[in-house]
Design a protein around this motif. Structure first.
Motif, PDB file in Angstrom:
ATOM      1  N   LEU A  56      41.872   3.258  25.185  1.00 24.28           N
ATOM      2  CA  LEU A  56      41.579   4.505  24.439  1.00 24.28           C
ATOM      3  C   LEU A  56      41.150   4.410  23.309  1.00 24.28           C
ATOM      4  O   LEU A  56      39.808   4.505  22.722  1.00 24.28           O
ATOM      5  CB  LEU A  56      42.897   5.099  23.693  1.00 24.28           C
ATOM      6  CG  LEU A  56      44.026   5.501  24.586  1.00 24.28           C
ATOM      7  CD1 LEU A  56      44.965   5.748  24.039  1.00 24.28           C
ATOM      8  CD2 LEU A  56      43.735   6.772  25.693  1.00 24.28           C
ATOM      9  N   PHE A  57      41.067   2.396  23.130  1.00 24.45           N
ATOM     10  CA  PHE A  57      40.892   2.213  21.842  1.00 24.45           C
ATOM     11  C   PHE A  57      39.546   0.296  22.069  1.00 24.45           C
ATOM     12  O   PHE A  57      40.302  -0.327  23.129  1.00 24.45           O
ATOM     13  CB  PHE A  57      40.490   2.087  20.811  1.00 24.45           C
ATOM     14  CG  PHE A  57      41.505   2.876  20.063  1.00 24.45           C
ATOM     15  CD1 PHE A  57      41.109   3.468  18.705  1.00 24.45           C
ATOM     16  CD2 PHE A  57      43.505   3.600  20.264  1.00 24.45           C
ATOM     17  CE1 PHE A  57      41.901   4.818  18.767  1.00 24.45           C
ATOM     18  CE2 PHE A  57      44.007   3.983  20.198  1.00 24.45           C
ATOM     19  CZ  PHE A  57      43.056   4.935  19.604  1.00 24.45           C
ATOM     20  N   ASN A  58      39.002   0.451  21.630  1.00 27.63           N
ATOM     21  CA  ASN A  58      38.620  -1.378  21.390  1.00 27.63           C
ATOM     22  C   ASN A  58      39.107  -2.094  20.616  1.00 27.63           C
ATOM     23  O   ASN A  58      38.767  -2.286  19.462  1.00 27.63           O
ATOM     24  CB  ASN A  58      37.261  -1.398  20.831  1.00 27.63           C
ATOM     25  CG  ASN A  58      36.387  -2.180  21.199  1.00 27.63           C
ATOM     26  OD1 ASN A  58      37.028  -3.029  21.341  1.00 27.63           O
ATOM     27  ND2 ASN A  58      35.101  -3.209  20.285  1.00 27.63           N
ATOM     28  N   THR A  59      40.421  -2.599  21.022  1.00 27.58           N
ATOM     29  CA  THR A  59      41.325  -3.526  20.502  1.00 27.58           C
ATOM     30  C   THR A  59      41.241  -4.355  20.084  1.00 27.58           C
ATOM     31  O   THR A  59      40.879  -5.559  19.232  1.00 27.58           O
ATOM     32  CB  THR A  59      42.809  -4.093  21.457  1.00 27.58           C
ATOM     33  OG1 THR A  59      41.884  -4.079  22.980  1.00 27.58           O
ATOM     34  CG2 THR A  59      43.356  -2.380  21.955  1.00 27.58           C
ATOM     35  N   SER A  60      39.496  -5.243  20.179  1.00 28.25           N
ATOM     36  CA  SER A  60      39.202  -6.288  19.836  1.00 28.25           C
ATOM     37  C   SER A  60      37.878  -6.044  19.101  1.00 28.25           C
ATOM     38  O   SER A  60      37.380  -7.036  18.106  1.00 28.25           O
ATOM     39  CB  SER A  60      38.076  -7.203  21.016  1.00 28.25           C
ATOM     40  OG  SER A  60      37.182  -6.142  21.703  1.00 28.25           O
ATOM     41  N   GLY A  61      37.770  -4.564  18.759  1.00 23.36           N
ATOM     42  CA  GLY A  61      36.838  -5.078  17.409  1.00 23.36           C
ATOM     43  C   GLY A  61      37.426  -4.556  16.570  1.00 23.36           C
ATOM     44  O   GLY A  61      38.506  -4.349  15.868  1.00 23.36           O
ATOM     45  N   ALA A  62      36.339  -4.576  14.741  1.00 25.74           N
ATOM     46  CA  ALA A  62      37.222  -5.241  14.140  1.00 25.74           C
ATOM     47  C   ALA A  62      37.309  -3.813  13.222  1.00 25.74           C
ATOM     48  O   ALA A  62      38.696  -4.421  12.399  1.00 25.74           O
ATOM     49  CB  ALA A  62      36.190  -5.458  12.789  1.00 25.74           C
ATOM     50  N   ASP A  63      37.378  -2.764  13.601  1.00 21.44           N
ATOM     51  CA  ASP A  63      37.764  -1.449  12.932  1.00 21.44           C
ATOM     52  C   ASP A  63      39.140  -1.269  13.617  1.00 21.44           C
ATOM     53  O   ASP A  63      40.144  -0.268  12.785  1.00 21.44           O
ATOM     54  CB  ASP A  63      36.958  -0.283  13.571  1.00 21.44           C
ATOM     55  CG  ASP A  63      35.911  -0.054  12.579  1.00 21.44           C
ATOM     56  OD1 ASP A  63      35.618  -0.159  11.787  1.00 21.44           O
ATOM     57  OD2 ASP A  63      35.141   1.077  12.971  1.00 21.44           O
ATOM     58  N   TYR A  64      39.266  -1.625  14.499  1.00 23.53           N
ATOM     59  CA  TYR A  64      40.885  -2.118  14.931  1.00 23.53           C
ATOM     60  C   TYR A  64      41.911  -2.852  14.774  1.00 23.53           C
ATOM     61  O   TYR A  64      42.685  -2.632  13.839  1.00 23.53           O
ATOM     62  CB  TYR A  64      40.942  -1.896  16.364  1.00 23.53           C
ATOM     63  CG  TYR A  64      42.325  -2.154  17.399  1.00 23.53           C
ATOM     64  CD1 TYR A  64      42.892  -0.361  17.773  1.00 23.53           C
ATOM     65  CD2 TYR A  64      43.018  -2.854  17.851  1.00 23.53           C
ATOM     66  CE1 TYR A  64      44.016  -0.635  18.195  1.00 23.53           C
ATOM     67  CE2 TYR A  64      44.186  -2.626  17.993  1.00 23.53           C
ATOM     68  CZ  TYR A  64      44.816  -1.838  18.503  1.00 23.53           C
ATOM     69  OH  TYR A  64      46.527  -1.111  18.562  1.00 23.53           O
ATOM     70  N   ARG A  65      41.526  -3.903  14.572  1.00 26.60           N
ATOM     71  CA  ARG A  65      42.082  -4.959  14.013  1.00 26.60           C
ATOM     72  C   ARG A  65      42.405  -4.691  12.669  1.00 26.60           C
ATOM     73  O   ARG A  65      43.263  -4.603  11.879  1.00 26.60           O
ATOM     74  CB  ARG A  65      41.919  -6.925  13.936  1.00 26.60           C
ATOM     75  CG  ARG A  65      41.608  -7.010  15.787  1.00 26.60           C
ATOM     76  CD  ARG A  65      40.687  -8.653  15.297  1.00 26.60           C
ATOM     77  NE  ARG A  65      39.314  -7.775  15.684  1.00 26.60           N
ATOM     78  CZ  ARG A  65      38.429  -8.865  16.077  1.00 26.60           C
ATOM     79  NH1 ARG A  65      38.628  -9.460  14.774  1.00 26.60           N
ATOM     80  NH2 ARG A  65      37.551  -8.607  16.017  1.00 26.60           N
TER      81      ARG A  65
END
Length: 65
Positions: A56-65
């Motif tokens: 569902l999400f880009n878990t490595s992206g800065a927004d997710y973190r």
């Protein structure tokens, strides 16, 4: 109708939208930062994906973190 939560600078989002266009599928694009999915929409998506949040999400992206 399919709802796509997309980030404008995301090449994966653009590729997905282009694929939908090529296959003439109905969809609605919602900017994820301005109109994030509701808690219930996330729960429904997780149920559909056996709880795999990485689908569902880009878990490595800065927004997710």
């Amino acid at each position: 109708m399919l709802i796509i939560y997309a980030y404008k600078n995301c090449s994966t989002c653009r590729n997905a939208i282009n694929w939908l266009k090529r296959h003439e599928l109905d969809y609605e694009v919602r900017p994820i930062r301005e109109t994030p999915p509701t808690e219930q929409e996330i729960k429904n998506a997780l149920d559909t994906n056996q709880g795999n949040i990485r689908k569902l999400f880009n878990t490595s992206g800065a927004d997710y973190r």
